[in-house]
Design a protein around this motif. Structure first.
Motif, short mmCIF file in Angstrom:
data_model
loop_
_atom_site.label_atom_id
_atom_site.label_comp_id
_atom_site.label_asym_id
_atom_site.label_seq_id
_atom_site.Cartn_x
_atom_site.Cartn_y
_atom_site.Cartn_z
N ARG A 1 87.88 -35.72 53.29
CA ARG A 1 87.26 -35.16 54.50
C ARG A 1 88.31 -34.44 55.34
O ARG A 1 89.36 -35.00 55.65
CB ARG A 1 86.62 -36.27 55.33
CG ARG A 1 85.37 -36.87 54.73
CD ARG A 1 84.83 -38.02 55.56
NE ARG A 1 85.57 -39.26 55.30
CZ ARG A 1 86.33 -39.88 56.19
NH1 ARG A 1 86.47 -39.40 57.41
NH2 ARG A 1 86.96 -41.00 55.86
N LEU A 2 88.01 -33.21 55.74
CA LEU A 2 88.87 -32.43 56.63
C LEU A 2 88.24 -32.38 58.01
O LEU A 2 87.14 -31.85 58.18
CB LEU A 2 89.07 -31.01 56.09
CG LEU A 2 89.74 -30.88 54.72
CD1 LEU A 2 89.92 -29.41 54.38
CD2 LEU A 2 91.08 -31.62 54.68
N ALA A 3 88.96 -32.92 59.00
CA ALA A 3 88.42 -33.09 60.35
C ALA A 3 89.20 -32.21 61.33
O ALA A 3 90.35 -32.50 61.65
CB ALA A 3 88.52 -34.56 60.77
N CYS A 4 88.57 -31.14 61.81
CA CYS A 4 89.23 -30.19 62.70
C CYS A 4 88.97 -30.55 64.15
O CYS A 4 87.83 -30.81 64.55
CB CYS A 4 88.73 -28.77 62.43
SG CYS A 4 89.54 -27.50 63.42
N HIS A 5 90.03 -30.52 64.95
CA HIS A 5 89.93 -30.80 66.39
C HIS A 5 89.50 -29.54 67.14
O HIS A 5 89.99 -28.44 66.85
CB HIS A 5 91.30 -31.26 66.91
CG HIS A 5 91.26 -31.91 68.26
ND1 HIS A 5 91.01 -31.21 69.43
CD2 HIS A 5 91.46 -33.20 68.64
CE1 HIS A 5 91.06 -32.03 70.45
NE2 HIS A 5 91.33 -33.25 70.00
N PRO A 6 88.61 -29.64 68.12
CA PRO A 6 88.25 -28.47 68.93
C PRO A 6 89.44 -27.95 69.72
O PRO A 6 90.44 -28.66 69.92
CB PRO A 6 87.17 -29.02 69.88
CG PRO A 6 86.70 -30.30 69.27
CD PRO A 6 87.86 -30.85 68.51
N HIS A 7 89.34 -26.72 70.19
CA HIS A 7 90.36 -26.17 71.08
C HIS A 7 90.27 -26.85 72.44
O HIS A 7 89.20 -26.90 73.06
CB HIS A 7 90.16 -24.66 71.23
CG HIS A 7 90.52 -23.90 70.00
ND1 HIS A 7 89.98 -22.67 69.68
CD2 HIS A 7 91.39 -24.17 68.98
CE1 HIS A 7 90.49 -22.22 68.55
NE2 HIS A 7 91.34 -23.13 68.10
N VAL B 1 94.86 -14.90 73.93
CA VAL B 1 94.06 -15.48 72.83
C VAL B 1 92.65 -15.80 73.30
O VAL B 1 92.45 -16.39 74.37
CB VAL B 1 94.73 -16.77 72.30
CG1 VAL B 1 93.89 -17.39 71.21
CG2 VAL B 1 96.14 -16.46 71.79
N THR B 2 91.68 -15.43 72.49
CA THR B 2 90.30 -15.89 72.69
C THR B 2 90.07 -17.05 71.74
O THR B 2 90.02 -16.87 70.52
CB THR B 2 89.30 -14.75 72.43
OG1 THR B 2 89.54 -13.70 73.37
CG2 THR B 2 87.87 -15.24 72.58
N THR C 1 84.08 -23.79 72.52
CA THR C 1 82.70 -23.86 72.99
C THR C 1 81.86 -24.60 71.95
O THR C 1 82.21 -24.65 70.76
CB THR C 1 82.10 -22.46 73.20
OG1 THR C 1 81.97 -21.81 71.92
CG2 THR C 1 82.96 -21.61 74.13
N VAL C 2 80.74 -25.13 72.38
CA VAL C 2 79.84 -25.81 71.45
C VAL C 2 79.32 -24.83 70.41
O VAL C 2 79.26 -25.13 69.21
CB VAL C 2 78.70 -26.50 72.21
CG1 VAL C 2 77.67 -27.07 71.23
CG2 VAL C 2 79.24 -27.61 73.11
N ALA C 3 78.94 -23.63 70.84
CA ALA C 3 78.45 -22.63 69.90
C ALA C 3 79.50 -22.29 68.85
O ALA C 3 79.19 -22.10 67.67
CB ALA C 3 78.01 -21.37 70.65
N GLY C 4 80.77 -22.20 69.27
CA GLY C 4 81.84 -21.93 68.32
C GLY C 4 81.99 -23.05 67.31
O GLY C 4 82.19 -22.80 66.11
N THR D 1 87.42 -33.47 74.91
CA THR D 1 87.53 -32.02 74.79
C THR D 1 86.17 -31.35 74.85
O THR D 1 85.99 -30.31 75.49
CB THR D 1 88.25 -31.64 73.48
OG1 THR D 1 89.55 -32.20 73.49
CG2 THR D 1 88.35 -30.14 73.32
N VAL D 2 85.18 -31.93 74.18
CA VAL D 2 83.84 -31.35 74.22
C VAL D 2 83.28 -31.42 75.64
O VAL D 2 82.66 -30.47 76.13
CB VAL D 2 82.91 -32.05 73.21
CG1 VAL D 2 81.48 -31.54 73.36
CG2 VAL D 2 83.41 -31.80 71.79
N GLY D 3 83.54 -32.54 76.34
CA GLY D 3 83.11 -32.62 77.74
C GLY D 3 83.73 -31.53 78.59
O GLY D 3 83.10 -31.01 79.53
#
Length: 326
Positions: free
Chosen positions: A175-181, A192-193, A198-201, A222-224
């Motif tokens: 499993r590869l688990a990516c952290h949000p920005h 940088v954009t 974002t949730v949509a991203g 981070t999501v909060g």
């Protein structure tokens, strides 16, 4: 679900302490550069962790949370070929070694500018808490070594990486688990954009190169930080990713505030109802680690260890309550 941690142990006493506190799984790396971890290194590391009655659930790929200037595998996010091809090939071989060593997951970041924060602020009882206030940030901060990276550039580099590593992870069942920005920043900040802020991203990300082994290191804090009303909106987000089996690790932390205007706090304070959140993870069938992350700085002889111990206990208490109801 089970209690985990990603803290680097100072020595074997920390493993014993975690076992005594009820931590059953960890994300802890062997020493050295991940590109150079051999199969023997990984097997010895897993066996060492297991002697304390703890499962090595995950390690970190050489794509961390630091700014690109300080990180490894720079060319993947610089979009520079053929250098990025060599780095991706090395990561693919590392994923194969993880599978051979019996390590079922790896987390990673696709991070160019690190984790921007403004100065720490006083929290409960005088703790020192991380914060990000856009009004206090250096909004004119110059770009780093990546220069200007627009939305299309960022997605191209992410797609290029995923197209090559996800099939390997799928074949190896890692499993590869990516952290949000972390955190959301306005488009063009430091050149940088950030498309995973974002949730949509994040929704777009997990549906690219679809695989049961491609998902998120879901940092609830981070999501909060992406949301205007995290106390209300977070549950719909957890449900969306949880019902699609895209949650591979949970960073269980809370914030006070909202998008572009927040302070990190302990899980029992802040905007999000963390007990209700854990119940929702349970409801959607989330089966992996729940771990503290980014605890406030507190006083005492072992400030970090004490703060994390509080969080382990909080998670255990909520888990026990959930188990009593089922």
């Amino acid at each position: 679900m089970y209690i985990g941690t990603q803290i680097s142990p100072r020595d074997d006493a920390d493993y014993r302490m975690w076992a005594q506190l009820g931590v059953t799984h960890v994300c802890v790396d062997p020493p050295g550069n991940p590109h150079h971890w051999s199969l023997d290194d990984l097997q010895r590391h897993r066996e060492h962790v297991e002697q304390f009655g703890i499962t090595l659930d995950m390690v970190q790929l050489p794509l961390g949370s630091r700014p690109l200037e300080e990180g490894q595998s720079q060319n993947i996010l610089l979009g520079k070929s053929p250098e990025r091809d060599r780095e991706i090939d090395s990561i693919c071989k590392l994923i194969e070694r993880l599978a051979q060593a019996g390590i079922p997951a790896a987390k990673y970041n696709l991070n160019i500018i690190g984790i921007p924060r403004t100065p720490r602020e006083p929290g409960r009882g005088g703790s020192r808490n991380a914060a990000f206030r856009w009004s206090r940030a250096d909004q004119a901060a110059p770009p780093g070594i990546a220069g200007v990276v627009n939305e299309d550039d960022n997605w191209e580099r992410i797609d290029y990486f995923l197209a090559r590593v996800v099939p390997v992870a799928t074949a190896c069942k890692v499993r590869l688990a990516c952290h949000p920005h972390d955190p959301y920043t306005p488009p063009g900040y430091r050149g940088v954009t950030r498309v995973l802020g974002t949730v949509a991203g994040l929704q777009r990300f997990v549906t690219m190169h679809e695989s049961p082994y491609h998902g998120l290191n879901f940092c609830q804090g981070t999501v909060g930080e992406m949301l205007e009303d995290p106390g209300r909106e977070i549950f719909e987000v957890i449900r969306w990713f949880g019902e699609r089996n895209k949650l591979f690790n949970v960073h269980f932390r809370n914030i006070s505030g909202r998008r572009l205007d927040f302070m990190e706090v302990f899980p029992d304070e802040g905007e999000m109802d963390m007990a209700r959140s854990l119940a929702l993870y349970h409801e959607v069938g989330y089966p992996y680690m729940v771990m503290p992350d980014h605890v406030p700085e507190i006083d005492g002889r072992d400030p970090s260890g004490t703060a994390f111990a509080f969080c382990y206990g909080y998670i255990r208490g909520v888990m026990d309550t959930l188990n009593a109801k089922t």
